[in-house]
Design a protein around this motif. Structure first.
Motif, short mmCIF file in Angstrom:
data_model
loop_
_atom_site.label_atom_id
_atom_site.label_comp_id
_atom_site.label_asym_id
_atom_site.label_seq_id
_atom_site.Cartn_x
_atom_site.Cartn_y
_atom_site.Cartn_z
N ILE A 34 0.87 -1.18 0.00
CA ILE A 34 0.00 0.00 0.00
C ILE A 34 0.90 1.23 0.00
O ILE A 34 1.87 1.29 0.78
CB ILE A 34 -0.92 0.05 1.22
N GLY A 35 0.60 2.15 -0.88
CA GLY A 35 1.40 3.35 -0.97
C GLY A 35 0.58 4.61 -0.78
O GLY A 35 -0.64 4.59 -0.94
N TRP A 36 1.28 5.66 -0.41
CA TRP A 36 0.68 6.99 -0.32
C TRP A 36 1.33 7.89 -1.37
O TRP A 36 2.56 7.91 -1.50
CB TRP A 36 0.89 7.60 1.07
N PHE A 37 0.50 8.62 -2.08
CA PHE A 37 0.94 9.59 -3.06
C PHE A 37 0.26 10.91 -2.72
O PHE A 37 -0.77 10.94 -2.04
CB PHE A 37 0.57 9.15 -4.47
N ARG A 38 0.80 12.01 -3.21
CA ARG A 38 0.16 13.30 -2.98
C ARG A 38 0.27 14.17 -4.23
O ARG A 38 1.17 13.99 -5.05
CB ARG A 38 0.79 14.00 -1.77
N GLN A 39 -0.67 15.10 -4.32
CA GLN A 39 -0.67 16.03 -5.44
C GLN A 39 -1.07 17.40 -4.92
O GLN A 39 -2.16 17.57 -4.38
CB GLN A 39 -1.60 15.58 -6.55
N ALA A 40 -0.17 18.35 -5.11
CA ALA A 40 -0.44 19.74 -4.74
C ALA A 40 -0.98 20.48 -5.96
O ALA A 40 -0.74 20.06 -7.09
CB ALA A 40 0.84 20.40 -4.23
N PRO A 41 -1.71 21.56 -5.75
CA PRO A 41 -2.26 22.32 -6.87
C PRO A 41 -1.17 22.74 -7.85
O PRO A 41 -0.14 23.28 -7.44
CB PRO A 41 -2.90 23.53 -6.19
N GLY A 42 -1.39 22.48 -9.12
CA GLY A 42 -0.44 22.87 -10.15
C GLY A 42 0.79 22.01 -10.25
O GLY A 42 1.70 22.32 -11.04
N LYS A 43 0.85 20.94 -9.48
CA LYS A 43 2.02 20.07 -9.50
C LYS A 43 1.61 18.65 -9.87
O LYS A 43 0.45 18.27 -9.76
CB LYS A 43 2.71 20.08 -8.15
N GLU A 44 2.59 17.86 -10.29
CA GLU A 44 2.33 16.47 -10.61
C GLU A 44 2.22 15.64 -9.33
O GLU A 44 2.76 16.01 -8.29
CB GLU A 44 3.44 15.92 -11.50
N ARG A 45 1.53 14.53 -9.45
CA ARG A 45 1.43 13.61 -8.33
C ARG A 45 2.80 13.04 -8.02
O ARG A 45 3.59 12.76 -8.92
CB ARG A 45 0.47 12.47 -8.68
N GLU A 46 3.10 12.89 -6.74
CA GLU A 46 4.40 12.37 -6.34
C GLU A 46 4.26 11.29 -5.28
O GLU A 46 3.32 11.30 -4.48
CB GLU A 46 5.31 13.49 -5.81
N PHE A 47 5.19 10.38 -5.30
CA PHE A 47 5.25 9.31 -4.32
C PHE A 47 5.63 9.88 -2.96
O PHE A 47 6.47 10.77 -2.87
CB PHE A 47 6.28 8.28 -4.76
N VAL A 48 5.01 9.35 -1.90
CA VAL A 48 5.33 9.77 -0.54
C VAL A 48 5.96 8.62 0.25
O VAL A 48 7.06 8.73 0.76
CB VAL A 48 4.08 10.28 0.19
N ALA A 49 5.24 7.51 0.35
CA ALA A 49 5.71 6.38 1.14
C ALA A 49 4.96 5.12 0.73
O ALA A 49 3.85 5.21 0.20
CB ALA A 49 5.52 6.63 2.64
N ALA A 50 5.57 3.98 0.98
CA ALA A 50 4.92 2.71 0.69
C ALA A 50 5.39 1.65 1.67
O ALA A 50 6.50 1.74 2.22
CB ALA A 50 5.21 2.25 -0.74
N ILE A 51 4.52 0.66 1.88
CA ILE A 51 4.87 -0.46 2.75
C ILE A 51 4.46 -1.75 2.04
O ILE A 51 3.35 -1.87 1.54
CB ILE A 51 4.20 -0.33 4.14
N ARG A 52 5.39 -2.68 1.98
CA ARG A 52 5.15 -3.92 1.25
C ARG A 52 4.30 -4.88 2.06
O ARG A 52 4.24 -4.81 3.29
CB ARG A 52 6.49 -4.59 0.92
N GLY A 53 3.62 -5.79 1.38
CA GLY A 53 2.99 -6.91 2.03
C GLY A 53 4.06 -7.92 2.42
O GLY A 53 5.19 -7.86 1.92
N GLY A 54 3.74 -8.83 3.32
CA GLY A 54 4.70 -9.87 3.70
C GLY A 54 5.75 -9.38 4.67
O GLY A 54 5.60 -9.53 5.88
N ASN A 55 6.83 -8.77 4.18
CA ASN A 55 7.95 -8.40 5.06
C ASN A 55 7.86 -6.98 5.61
O ASN A 55 8.72 -6.57 6.39
CB ASN A 55 9.29 -8.60 4.36
N PHE A 56 6.84 -6.23 5.23
CA PHE A 56 6.61 -4.87 5.74
C PHE A 56 7.76 -3.90 5.44
O PHE A 56 7.93 -2.90 6.13
CB PHE A 56 6.36 -4.88 7.26
N SER A 57 8.55 -4.17 4.43
CA SER A 57 9.59 -3.21 4.05
C SER A 57 8.96 -1.89 3.67
O SER A 57 7.85 -1.85 3.13
CB SER A 57 10.41 -3.73 2.87
N THR A 58 9.66 -0.80 3.96
CA THR A 58 9.11 0.53 3.70
C THR A 58 9.99 1.34 2.76
O THR A 58 11.20 1.11 2.67
CB THR A 58 8.92 1.31 5.02
#
Length: 129
Positions: A34-58
């Motif tokens: 599951i990941g989090w992304f964000r988009q500010a007005p006038g800007k492209e969407r960007e990656f913020v954080a993610a956590i994997r299934g199974g081993n919970f790597s971040t």
């Protein structure tokens, strides 16, 4: 069908904290990132954080390392994004999304939006100076 619902956004002063939640439906929740992304007005969407299934790597975007923490509770089918020391540049609509399964290797897919298939509707985070 997978559904993702974000909550926890709001207005906060610089230096404050918020915790976002992403509640997901689906029996195979624990096996996917599951990941989090964000988009500010006038800007492209960007990656913020993610956590994997199974081993919970971040994974984190460089600008949020040390300030944001992603975690998951598979018993509740929920992923959290704890955001501390917020700055005005963090203002954006934050979306959570389902990413690659736990069997996928390589970090690129976990930080790239096109590898995410189901998306929530988003929650607004506004940080005032």
């Amino acid at each position: 069908q997978v559904q993702l619902v974000e909550s926890g956004g709001g207005l906060v002063q610089a230096g404050g904290s918020l915790r976002l939640s992403c509640a997901a439906s689906g029996r195979t929740f624990s096996t996917y990132a599951i990941g989090w992304f964000r988009q500010a007005p006038g800007k492209e969407r960007e990656f913020v954080a993610a956590i994997r299934g199974g081993n919970f790597s971040t994974y984190y975007q460089e600008s949020v390392k040390g300030r944001f923490t992603i975690s998951r509770d598979n018993a509740k089918n929920t992923v959290y994004l704890q955001m501390n020391s917020l700055i005005p540049e963090d203002t954006a609509v934050y979306n959570c999304a389902r990413g690659p399964s736990m069997h996928y290797s390589g970090s690129y897919a976990y930080t790239t939006a096109r590898f995410y298939d189901y998306w929530g509707q988003g929650t607004q985070v506004t940080v005032s100076s």
